[in-house]
Design an enzyme around this catalytic site. Structure first.
Site, PDB file in Angstrom:
ATOM      1  N   HIS A 163       0.825  -1.210   0.000  1.00 22.99           N
ATOM      2  CA  HIS A 163       0.000   0.000   0.000  1.00 22.99           C
ATOM      3  C   HIS A 163       0.856   1.255   0.000  1.00 22.99           C
ATOM      4  O   HIS A 163       0.631   2.187  -0.774  1.00 22.99           O
ATOM      5  CB  HIS A 163      -0.934  -0.023   1.218  1.00 22.99           C
ATOM      6  N   CYS A 197      -1.414  -3.311 -16.006  1.00 21.24           N
ATOM      7  CA  CYS A 197      -1.375  -2.164 -15.090  1.00 21.24           C
ATOM      8  C   CYS A 197      -0.704  -2.497 -13.767  1.00 21.24           C
ATOM      9  O   CYS A 197      -1.063  -1.949 -12.732  1.00 21.24           O
ATOM     10  CB  CYS A 197      -2.788  -1.618 -14.847  1.00 21.24           C
TER      11      CYS A 197
END
Length: 812
Positions: A427, A758
Site C-alpha cells: 500500500h 497495469c
C-alpha cells in the site's frame, strides 16, 4: 457618448487600447462593457477619471516640483525614510484636492449614474495606474480601492485618496524596483456601480488551474461578502472547477468542488463616512455550505470563457484570464467587476522531465526498496498506530511499520514515506507513487533507527535500494525538455488514484489512464462506508454517527454525498486526461480495508484471508453490498452523462468466474450503465488464472482486459505477496507468470479485445516492459514516476523489432 467632458470617459466609450488614457483596469472594464455586454456578460456601468485628470490636479495645485523634490534621493532600503517621504507625497495631493472644473465633470457623471441606478447610488472607487510610455505595464494591487461610496462628499474624498495612493509606500518601492520614473506613471480613477455582494458572495476566476497551468479548466473561487477579503487572501474560499471542452458542448461540467472555511466576510457598515464597510464572522451553518449554487458556477464559467475567447481572439493567441466576480444579493444577478490576463502559469513551459541527483551522502539510518526516483528531506515523525496520525504535520517524513488506506489523507501531506514492512506492491509503495513522493519500504527497523524529530533525507534516486540519511543533504534536479519525445505505437498510460495530482500529471506525455483506483477517492474524499450512508440506522456508535453527519452536512443525504464526491474525484481524473481513455476500476477494497472506513465495521465480515475473500466483482451483486455498488454506478453515470466525460471506461476487478461476469454486467445494466450505450466500454482486470484460461468466454462480456500483474503473479505462484516469510519469491519474471501474460495478450488479440497491463512489473524490471512489447500488448500502464522512462524504453524496443523485421529474409 453620455457627456462631452475633458477628463471623463464612460465605460461604453473605452476600449482596451486606451490603457495610456485610463489605465489597465479601466481599459479592461470598458472593453468588456462595450464588447461583451451584448454577448450576455454583465458588467456594472461606470466611468473613468482619466490620467489627464490626475495631471490636472498636480498642475492646478502647482505641486509637481514639490513631489519631485520629496522623492529625490530616496533610499529604497531605508524603510523609515520611505514611509516618511511617502506620507509627505500623499499629503501634498490630499491637500491639493480636486480643481472645480474637474469636480464639475465628476459630479455630472455621478448624477448620470444615479439617474441609471437610483439616487445616492453606492459606487466603488478604484485606482487604475498607467505608465504613459509603457502601456503594457501592470500596476495591479499597488493602489487603493474604496467601496460603498455614496454622495458627493464621500465620492470627492475617495477620488482624492485614490490619486494620493499612487504614492503608497508599496507603490513607490514597486516603481523603484522595476525602474519606472515616478512621474511617467499616472493614475486614472474608475467609478462603477457597486454590486451588493455584501449580501451574497464574490470571488476570483482563473481560466486555467493556478497550481499546474492546466488549460482546460475554469477555476472559480468564492466567499461570502465583498470581494476585498478574497483578493487580499484573508479567507480560505470555496473552489469550483469547470471542464471547458464538455462545458462548451452544453454539459454541466463541474468536475470538482472544494469547501473553504470562509470564516469572515466584509459587508456594508452601519452608515456614515467612518464605517463604510466592516468585517464580521460568517455563521457556522453558512461556512459548512458552498457560497454559490451550481447554476451560478456554470453562469460564471460561461462569462469566463466569453472573456477568454474575446481577449484570445484580439491577441491572436490563447490568453488565460484572471477575473473578479460578484453576486448581487438584492437581484441575484452575477457580475464581472474586473479582468486581466493571467501572468504566472501561462508563462511556464510544461514539457520538462526532472531527474534527481544526491550531491552528498551522510550516515545511513535505514535501507529498503526505493519507490519513485525523487529525493526529499524533512523532520521524521514515527507513527506507531492510526491513533497517532493527528500528531503528524505536513512536510514531515512519515515513518511507520506499514500503512493502510485510512492513512492516505496524512500520506498526501508527507514529504516522504518510510516503512518497516512491505514491498514494491505494498500500500505504501502504490500510494507514494501516485502522490509522486519518494518512499523507502521494507526497511525492517526504520521505526527503531529513525527517531521522531530527526532531520532526515530520503533518497530514491540511487537505483533499486532506497536510503534514509541522517541530516538534510544537498541535492539537485536535472530537467530535460520533452518537446521531441517520440510516441511509441504501444500506448503508455498511467496508474493514478489521487485526483489532486491529475492536472499536473496530465502535462506529462501519456496515452491516458490505464488504472484509476476508486479506493483512493473513497478513503481520502468520502471516508465513509457506502452502506453506512445507505443504512445509517445500522450505525449505533454515537461518535461515528456524529463524524458522518459532519461530513455529509450541506448535502441532501448521505447517498448524494457519496455519489457527488466520487463523481468529482473520478471526473477530475477523466477531465485531466480527456479525450484519452481513463479506465476507472470499481471498488476493490478487501473486507478489512472496507471495515476501516467510517461505519464499516457494521457491514463487513471478519475474514482470515481477505486477499482471497469477499472482494471485487463478488460484492457487486451480493445483497450485502449491492446498494453500495448502486452508488458507485450512479457516480460513474454522472461523470459520463452529466459532465460529458465519455472517455471514462469502467473496469471490473477480481471477477472469478464467467457466470460472475454475466451477473455483474446485468447489475451494471440495472443501474443505467449498458455496454455500447453512449460508447460505454467495460473492461475486466485479468488477474486470476481462470481469467486467462477462459478468456474466450470472458470476452463475451468485456471490451478489454487489463492484466493485473500483482495478483496474477500471486495466484500463479501461490505466494502471499504481503508475506514477510515467502514474499521474497514473488517475481513477475517467472516463466510461468510470463506464459500466463502471453496467453492473455494472445487471447485478447484472438477475440478483438484491448489488451493492457497495469501492474508494477514494467517499471520495476525494464526487461519485463520489453517482453510485453514483444508480445504485442496494446497498452502498458505504470506509475507516474516511471512513465517517461518506460516511454523511451518502449520506443527503443519497437524500433529494434521494426529493424529486425526489415532485415528478415523474404519468404521464397
Amino acid at each position: 457618448m453620455k457627456q462631452d467632458a475633458t477628463y471623463i470617459r464612460w465605460f461604453s466609450d473605452i476600449r482596451n487600447e486606451d490603457v495610456g488614457l485610463v489605465g489597465g483596469k479601466n481599459a479592461s472594464l470598458g472593453e468588456m462593457y462595450s464588447e461583451l455586454t451584448p454577448k450576455g456578460v454583465k458588467i456594472p456601468d461606470g466611468f473613468a477619471v482619466t490620467a489627464g485628470g490626475y495631471r490636472h490636479v498636480l498642475e492646478s495645485a502647482g505641486i509637481l516640483d514639490d513631489l519631485k523634490e520629496t522623492l529625490a534621493g530616496l533610499d529604497r532600503n531605508n524603510v523609515a525614510d520611505l514611509a516618511e517621504r511617502g506620507k509627505r507625497a500623499r499629503d501634498l495631493i490630499l491637500s491639493a484636492g480636486i480643481p472645480d472644473d474637474l469636480w464639475s465633470e465628476i459630479k455630472a457623471a455621478y448624477d448620470m449614474l444615479c439617474d441609471e441606478y437610483g439616487p445616492d447610488a453606492d459606487v466603488a472607487v478604484r485606482s487604475s495606474a498607467t505608465a504613459e510610455d509603457l502601456p503594457t505595464v501592470s500596476f495591479a494591487g499597488q493602489q487603493e480601492t474604496y467601496l460603498n461610496v455614496r454622495g458627493y462628499q464621500a465620492l470627492r474624498e475617495a477620488i482624492v485618496r485614490c490619486l494620493a495612493s499612487l504614492f503608497t509606500d508599496r507603490a513607490i518601492a514597486y516603481r523603484i524596483d522595476n525602474h519606472f520614473d515616478h512621474f511617467k506613471v499616472a493614475l486614472s480613477v474608475g467609478v462603477m456601480k457597486m454590486v451588493r455582494s455584501d449580501l451574497a458572495a464574490s470571488g476570483v476566476i482563473f481560466t486555467l488551474d493556478t497550481d499546474t497551468g492546466f488549460r482546460d479548466v475554469v477555476l472559480i473561487t468564492g466567499s461570502y461578502g465583498l470581494g476585498e477579503m478574497i483578493v487580499q487572501g484573508a479567507v480560505n474560499p470555496d473552489e469550483f472547477y469547470v471542464f471547458k471542452p464538455t462545458f462548451r458542448k452544453g454539459y454541466r461540467a463541474i468536475v470538482r468542488k472544494n469547501l473553504g472555511e470562509k470564516k469572515v466576510k466584509l459587508i456594508y457598515g452601519h452608515g456614515g463616512a467612518k464605517e463604510v464597510t466592516r468585517t464580521v464572522d460568517v455563521p457556522e451553518a453558512d461556512r459548512k455550505r458552498f457560497c454559490i449554487a451550481d447554476d451560478d458556477v456554470l453562469t460564471l464559467a460561461g462569462y469566463a470563457l466569453t472573456i477568454e475567447d474575446h481577449y484570445s481572439t484580439k491577441a491572436g493567441k490563447p490568453v488565460p484570464m484572471d477575473i473578479e466576480w460578484a453576486k448581487d444579493g438584492e437581484t441575484g444577478e452575477l457580475f464581472i467587476v474586473q479582468a486581466r490576463p493571467e501572468t504566472v502559469q501561462s508563462q511556464k513551459a510544461g514539457d520538462v522531465l526532472e531527474t534527481y541527483h544526491l550531491d552528498e551522502r551522510g550516515a545511513v539510518l535505514a535501507v529498503g526498496k526505493s519507490i519513485g526516483d525523487a529525493i526529499a528531506a524533512g523532520k521524521a515523525r514515527v507513527i506507531t498506530d492510526v491513533s497517532r496520525l493527528p500528531d503528524f504535520r505536513a512536510g514531515e517524513v512519515l515513518v511507520s511499520d506499514t500503512t493502510t488506506p485510512d492513512w492516505e489523507p496524512v500520506m498526501k501531506t508527507a514529504a516522504a514515506i518510510v516503512t518497516n514492512r512491505g514491498g514494491r506492491t505494498s500500500h505504501a509503495a502504490i500510494v507514494s507513487r501516485e502522490l509522486g513522493i519518494p518512499a523507502v519500504v521494507g526497511t525492517g527497523d526504520a521505526t527503531e533507527k529513525v527517531p521522531t524529530g530527526r532531520e532526515v533525507t530520503v533518497s530514491c534516486a540511487e537505483g533499486e535500494e532506497g536510503f534514509v540519511y541522517s541530516g538534510t543533504l544537498p541535492f539537485h534536479v536535472e530537467k530535460i525538455r520533452l518537446s521531441d519525445l517520440r510516441r511509441p505505437k504501444t500506448e503508455v498510460m498511467m496508474n493514478l488514484g489521487n485526483p489532486d495530482a491529475a492536472f499536473g500529471l496530465a502535462m506529462v506525455p501519456n496515452d491516458g489512464i490505464g488504472l484509476a483506483r476508486m479506493e483512493f477517492i473513497i478513503s481520502s474524499y468520502i471516508k465513509v462506508h457506502p452502506m453506512a450512508l445507505v443504512h445509517p440506522e445500522r450505525v449505533t456508535d454515537e461518535s461515528v454517527r456524529r463524524s458522518i453527519a459532519e461530513l455529509i452536512y450541506g448535502y441532501p443525504d448521505g447517498e448524494e454525498y457519496f455519489v457527488e464526491r466520487l463523481a468529482e474525484g473520478a471526473g477530475t481524473i477523466a477531465a485531466a486526461f480527456y479525450p484519452n481513455p481513463v479506465v476507472v476500476r470499481m471498488s476493490d477494497f478487501k473486507t478489512n480495508e472496507y471495515a476501516s472506513l467510517l461505519g464499516g465495521t457494521y457491514f463487513e465480515p471478519k475474514e482470515a484471508n481477505p486477499m482471497l475473500g469477499f472482494r471485487g466483482a463478488s460484492r457487486y451483486y451480493d445483497e450485502r453490498y449491492r446498494e453500495g455498488f448502486r452508488l458507485e454506478c450512479r457516480a460513474m453515470k454522472r461523470v459520463r452523462e452529466e459532465m460529458g466525460l465519455a472517455n471514462l471506461i469502467i473496469m471490473i476487478p477480481f471477477c472469478r468466474r464467467v457466470e460472475e461476469a454475466k451477473r455483474v454486467i446485468e447489475e451494471l445494466g440495472k443501474n443505467g450503465l449498458r455496454r455500447g450505450e453512449n460508447g460505454l466500454q467495460v473492461y475486466q482486470m485479468c488477474e486470476i488464472p481462470n481469467n486467462v484460461v477462459q478468456i474466450d468466454a470472458f470476452s463475451d462480456y468485456f471490451d478489454g482486459f487489463s492484466i493485473g500483474s500483482n495478483d496474477l503473479t500471486q495466484l500463479t505462484l501461490g505466494i502471499d505477496r504481503d508475506s514477510a516469510v515467502v514474499g521474497g519469491a514473488f517475481d513477475e519474471r517467472d516463466p510461468g507468470v510470463k506464459r500466463m501474460v502471453a496467453m492473455a495478450v494472445e487471447g485478447c488479440r484472438r477475440n478483438g479485445r484491448h489488451s493492457g497491463l497495469c501492474g508494477e512489473a514494467p517499471s520495476t524490471y525494464p526487461e519485463f516492459a520489453d517482453f510485453l512489447v514483444e508480445q504485442g500488448i496494446d497498452s502498458i500502464s505504470v506509475e507516474p514516476d516511471a512513465i517517461l522512462k518506460i516511454t523511451l524504453r518502449v520506443a527503443e524496443v519497437e524500433e529494434r523489432l521494426m529493424g529486425a523485421k526489415r532485415m528478415a529474409p523474404l519468404p521464397r
